[in-house]
Design a protein around this motif. Structure first.
Motif, PDB file in Angstrom:
ATOM      1  N   ARG A 115       0.820  -1.194   0.000  1.00 55.69           N
ATOM      2  CA  ARG A 115       0.000   0.000   0.000  1.00 55.69           C
ATOM      3  C   ARG A 115       0.860   1.252   0.000  1.00 55.69           C
ATOM      4  O   ARG A 115       1.907   1.306   0.627  1.00 55.69           O
TER       5      ARG A 115
ATOM      6  N   VAL B  45      -2.778  -1.136  -7.253  1.00 53.08           N
ATOM      7  CA  VAL B  45      -3.443  -2.423  -7.023  1.00 53.08           C
ATOM      8  C   VAL B  45      -3.142  -3.297  -8.225  1.00 53.08           C
ATOM      9  O   VAL B  45      -3.664  -3.057  -9.322  1.00 53.08           O
TER      10      VAL B  45
ATOM     11  N   GLY C 147      -8.809  -9.699  -8.795  1.00 52.25           N
ATOM     12  CA  GLY C 147      -9.243  -9.627  -7.409  1.00 52.25           C
ATOM     13  C   GLY C 147     -10.484 -10.433  -7.176  1.00 52.25           C
ATOM     14  O   GLY C 147     -11.069 -11.002  -8.101  1.00 52.25           O
TER      15      GLY C 147
ATOM     16  N   ASP D 169      -4.755 -10.015  -6.500  1.00 56.18           N
ATOM     17  CA  ASP D 169      -4.099  -8.742  -6.191  1.00 56.18           C
ATOM     18  C   ASP D 169      -4.840  -7.918  -5.145  1.00 56.18           C
ATOM     19  O   ASP D 169      -4.272  -6.974  -4.602  1.00 56.18           O
ATOM     20  N   TYR D 170      -6.099  -8.217  -4.875  1.00 59.75           N
ATOM     21  CA  TYR D 170      -6.852  -7.472  -3.864  1.00 59.75           C
ATOM     22  C   TYR D 170      -8.054  -8.290  -3.436  1.00 59.75           C
ATOM     23  O   TYR D 170      -8.438  -9.272  -4.094  1.00 59.75           O
TER      24      TYR D 170
ATOM     25  N   LEU E 265      -2.773  -7.888   1.237  1.00 59.55           N
ATOM     26  CA  LEU E 265      -3.259  -7.328  -0.027  1.00 59.55           C
ATOM     27  C   LEU E 265      -4.130  -6.100   0.229  1.00 59.55           C
ATOM     28  O   LEU E 265      -4.727  -5.970   1.300  1.00 59.55           O
ATOM     29  N   PRO E 266      -4.243  -5.186  -0.732  1.00 63.58           N
ATOM     30  CA  PRO E 266      -5.181  -4.074  -0.587  1.00 63.58           C
ATOM     31  C   PRO E 266      -6.604  -4.586  -0.410  1.00 63.58           C
ATOM     32  O   PRO E 266      -7.023  -5.550  -1.048  1.00 63.58           O
TER      33      PRO E 266
END
Length: 665
Positions: free
Chosen positions: A3, A25, A234, A266-267, A305-306
């Motif tokens: 982040r 992201v 995601g 990825d998120y 992860l975000p």
């Protein structure tokens, strides 16, 4: 990816250092922390006609231009269903061909992506397939409100869907989208495998965490094999499930941790709610802004992860609070941006009082999917009309007199004044707002009061000449010699033809909400209104210690309220032991009892005992002034409840339609 925390000085100066800070992201570099989650199918279907697609794109372009929303995730797209010949899936969200397989899918996504990329925004496609339509993990159902038994998937079915998701990813990549979001929640097919409520399998897809996640991981891996590292991938995941027997918050965090450990995503987009319950995933006014951000914080603490969180984040201050507390890295804001497409621009410039407030009534959802009407936002009648652009200012000056300062009259006065007309507004009462003034008196409806405050401030800022306490006569109107007159005189209480209705212990809903009448401890509500009003007064009374019973002639409460809102109020009422009788109409009111007649069998039943009766029976229009004027006044119009009593969204949309006619004619 890790982040980032850098923020622009201008954003920080106006108190939003987190909201306007960039973040990366996956492959997507975002200029701020706002995502537009899926919400636009009713506004203009990007996969519908050319006109629908154009309207859809214009809507989003308004919200991303001027360094607006960074991430548009609104391409919610059904994957192709796999069915035996002749099987017809039914229910909300049921699909056969889906959207990815449409012959123009790639072209449409390219059109959408290119338009938003031109404004510096990123685009992702959400992959959806509804559970139980007809596929499921086991011979179980996910909701007490749905009784369609699923087809239990075998290995052939699972493999076919995995291949379909992979092919859909290839098509999304050709559409020049930046990312893919795999839908694992809100009763999606994948959630039926992840949930202990609906997955009772004993094969390699059931039992252990690894087995329950296997279908989802196979799907993610197939997608990643197609897109490689060229796109962001995601997941959207329920942080918890609402139905008893589903997974809890620790279970949701464990799922997210497992998926993160695969290295495939990825998120994580963490949300709360179901498509039918309390709460729904589109939380209405009965819930606090960002009420479930604390649960998102548990998810954020549990993974690296975000995390995106969506859930009634209805303004920039709420978004900043969620972000600054570390509850999430990115916020999803859909309805707030329907209400005001320039929300972020106004926040960045410090014009917070100019932001049109979302009231959380979910008309943007219910109108389309319950009543089959065109999309409409109760507070922003311009939403969905962005493709038309601004109206040309009239070539000659015209004077408009608006009689009536309720929602329709206020909106008409504001719109026409903004477009260049000289506007005067007369209101008979000492305060603007009409019958909508009663809404904030009901529990959890405070946002309607904020909306009325915003409208009053808007009129003042425009310089509209407002006269309060003036009950217009036909002679008064004629004497003004305005070029155009609009009559928005509203409506009054409706008293149904029930024997005994004039008794002293019978009160109108408006008097009860305003405190002009104080019912006794045991209250019967006569519900002759198909929307929220009877439930609101029941909530008001029950919250103040009354014993409440509601009688409906319909087979259910509030038949015009959609599944995304009804659960919130029914849950509140059941918590306060409010009772209901359905399919009955009250035909006689006595001192402590009422007679009810079944609407199908005509059988009479006596209900009681009650100390008071409250009438929630809608309104009767007051077109008297219009009736007196229109025979000899050539440019007089009627709108709002004066024409026919309806809800806020009807009033504001009528105001916009008339304003457009007056300005452009």
């Amino acid at each position: 990816m890790t982040r980032t925390t850098d923020a622009s000085e201008s954003a920080a100066a106006h108190g939003f250092p987190h909201l306007f800070s960039p973040i990366t992201v996956g492959t997507m570099r975002l200029r701020n922390r706002v995502m537009l989650p899926p919400h636009a199918s009713a506004i203009g279907n990007i996969y519908g006609t050319d006109e629908d697609a154009t309207r859809n794109i214009a809507y989003f372009e308004q919200r991303v231009r001027n360094d607006g929303v960074a991430w548009v995730a609104s391409l919610s797209t059904h994957v192709k269903n796999h069915l035996i010949p002749g099987f017809e899936p039914t229910g909300v969200g049921a699909a056969t061909l889906g959207f990815f397989r449409l012959p123009f899918f790639v072209e449409r996504v390219q059109q959408f992506s290119d338009a938003l990329h031109a404004h510096g925004a990123t685009v992702s496609v959400q992959m959806v397939h509804q559970g139980g339509m007809p596929h499921g993990a086991s011979h179980t159902m996910s909701a007490p409100t749905i009784n369609l038994m699923p087809h239990v998937m075998n290995q052939t079915d699972i493999d076919a869907f995995v291949r379909e998701y992979a092919e859909s990813a290839r098509l999304a990549m050709q559409g020049r989208a930046d990312g893919i979001e795999l839908h694992l929640n809100h009763d999606d097919l994948h959630e039926w495998f992840l949930s202990p409520l609906t997955n009772h399998r004993t094969d390699r897809y059931g039992g252990s965490l690894e087995n329950q996640c296997r279908f989802a991981v196979q799907t993610m891996r197939a997608i990643r094999e197609v897109i490689g590292t060229s796109m962001t991938l995601g997941i959207r995941l329920n942080i918890r499930e609402e139905v008893p027997g589903g997974y809890d918050v620790p279970g949701g965090v464990e799922l997210a941790q497992y998926f993160e450990a695969t290295g495939l995503i990825d998120y994580v987009h963490g949300v709360v709610g179901s498509p039918w319950g309390n709460p729904s995933y589109i939380q209405p006014t009965y819930f606090d802004p960002a009420q479930f951000a604390g649960l998102a914080a548990e998810l954020t603490k549990g993974i690296s992860l975000p995390v995106v969180h969506t859930g009634r984040i209805n303004g920039p201050e709420v978004a900043e609070r969620v972000l600054s507390s570390g509850s999430a890295d990115i916020v999803g804001m859909a309805r707030a941006h329907i209400a005001d497409g320039e929300l972020l621009l106004k926040a960045r410039e410090g014009r917070l009082t100019d932001i049109r407030p979302c009231v959380g009534g979910n008309e943007c959802i219910s109108r389309r999917y319950v009543e089959g009407l065109a999309f409409g936002c109760a507070v922003n009648p311009g939403a969905g009309h962005e493709v038309a652009g601004p109206w040309a200012r009239p070539s000659t000056s015209r004077r408009l007199l608006v009689v009536g300062g309720g929602p329709a009259g206020m909106e008409l006065a504001a719109l026409t004044s903004e477009a260049g007309l000289e506007v005067e507004l007369w209101e008979a009462e000492d305060e603007l707002g009409g019958q909508l003034r009663y809404a904030p008196m009901a529990p959890r409806h405070e946002m309607y009061g904020e909306y009325l405050t915003w409208q009053r401030r808007r009129l003042e800022g425009l310089g509209v000449k407002v006269t309060l306490g003036r009950r217009a006569t036909a002679g008064d109107v004629r004497a003004v010699s305005a070029d155009v007159v609009a009559v928005a005189t509203g409506a009054g209480p409706r008293t149904p033809a029930i024997q005994g209705v004039e008794a002293e212990h019978v009160h109108d809903i408006r008097d009860v909400l305003a405190g002009r009448a104080t019912p006794g401890r045991r209250v019967l509500i006569v519900a002759q209104d198909d929307h929220v009003a009877p439930l609101s007064v029941a909530d008001h009374l029950a919250s103040n210690g009354h014993e409440v019973t509601v009688v409906y002639a319909t087979a259910q409460a509030a038949p015009l309220m959609g599944r995304y809102i009804i659960g919130g109020i029914l849950g509140r009422l059941d918590d306060n032991n409010v009772g209901f009788h359905f399919n009955e109409e009250v035909v006689r009111i006595d001192r402590h009892t009422v007679e009810c007649r079944h609407v199908y069998s005509w059988k009479i039943r006596r209900r009681g005992e009650f100390d008071s009766v409250v009438l929630a029976c809608g309104s009767v229009s007051d077109p008297t002034l219009y009736d007196e004027l229109h025979p000899d006044l050539p440019r007089v119009h009627i709108l709002g409840d004066a024409y026919a009593p309806r809800r806020l969204v009807f009033a504001t949309r009528q105001a916009r339609a008339l304003a457009e006619q007056l300005v452009t004619a």
